[in-house]
Design a protein around this motif. Structure first.
Motif, short mmCIF file in Angstrom:
data_model
loop_
_atom_site.label_atom_id
_atom_site.label_comp_id
_atom_site.label_asym_id
_atom_site.label_seq_id
_atom_site.Cartn_x
_atom_site.Cartn_y
_atom_site.Cartn_z
N ASP A 16 81.60 -82.89 -36.53
CA ASP A 16 81.82 -81.51 -36.95
C ASP A 16 80.56 -80.68 -36.77
N PHE A 17 80.77 -79.40 -36.48
CA PHE A 17 79.69 -78.47 -36.18
C PHE A 17 80.28 -77.07 -36.21
N THR A 18 79.44 -76.07 -36.06
CA THR A 18 79.90 -74.68 -36.09
C THR A 18 80.19 -74.19 -34.67
N THR A 19 81.33 -73.50 -34.51
CA THR A 19 81.64 -72.83 -33.25
C THR A 19 82.10 -71.41 -33.58
N GLU A 20 81.99 -70.51 -32.61
CA GLU A 20 82.32 -69.11 -32.90
C GLU A 20 83.81 -68.82 -32.88
N SER A 21 84.61 -69.75 -32.34
CA SER A 21 86.04 -69.49 -32.26
C SER A 21 86.82 -70.80 -32.21
N LEU A 22 88.11 -70.71 -32.46
CA LEU A 22 88.99 -71.87 -32.32
C LEU A 22 89.00 -72.36 -30.88
N VAL A 23 89.02 -71.43 -29.93
CA VAL A 23 89.02 -71.79 -28.50
C VAL A 23 87.79 -72.64 -28.17
N LYS A 24 86.62 -72.23 -28.67
CA LYS A 24 85.39 -73.01 -28.42
C LYS A 24 85.49 -74.39 -29.06
N CYS A 25 86.11 -74.46 -30.22
CA CYS A 25 86.31 -75.73 -30.91
C CYS A 25 87.18 -76.66 -30.05
#
Length: 85
Positions: A16-25
């Motif tokens: 787990d980590f931070t992403t700016e959007s669901l698409v990036k996830c």
């Protein structure tokens, strides 16, 4: 059914980590599968909104399975996506 839904996947987290959007996830899930052999990323949960004290807003969770699906707790907006078989 394909696509995204507002729920949380409670199966084991691979990473787990931070992403700016669901698409990036979702892209990170695909990248993970390109790099790692073994337990594949089968889906993601992404915290669109979370209580400030949790420090989880925009947290991306790569999941090894997608069978345990729950509603997000009050105060959370969690989007999930499952890989096509």
């Amino acid at each position: 059914a394909n696509g995204c839904t507002e729920m949380t996947i409670s199966d084991d987290t691979l990473k787990d980590f931070t992403t700016e959007s669901l698409v990036k996830c979702i892209q990170q899930c695909e990248s993970y599968n390109d790099i790692i052999t073994g337990s594949e990323c089968q889906g993601v949960s992404w915290d669109a909104n979370a209580p400030a004290r949790s420090n989880h807003t925009h947290r991306c969770f790569l999941k090894n399975a997608t069978s345990i699906r729950k509603s997000a707790p009050d105060g959370w907006t969690i989007m999930s996506a499952v890989r096509n078989a």
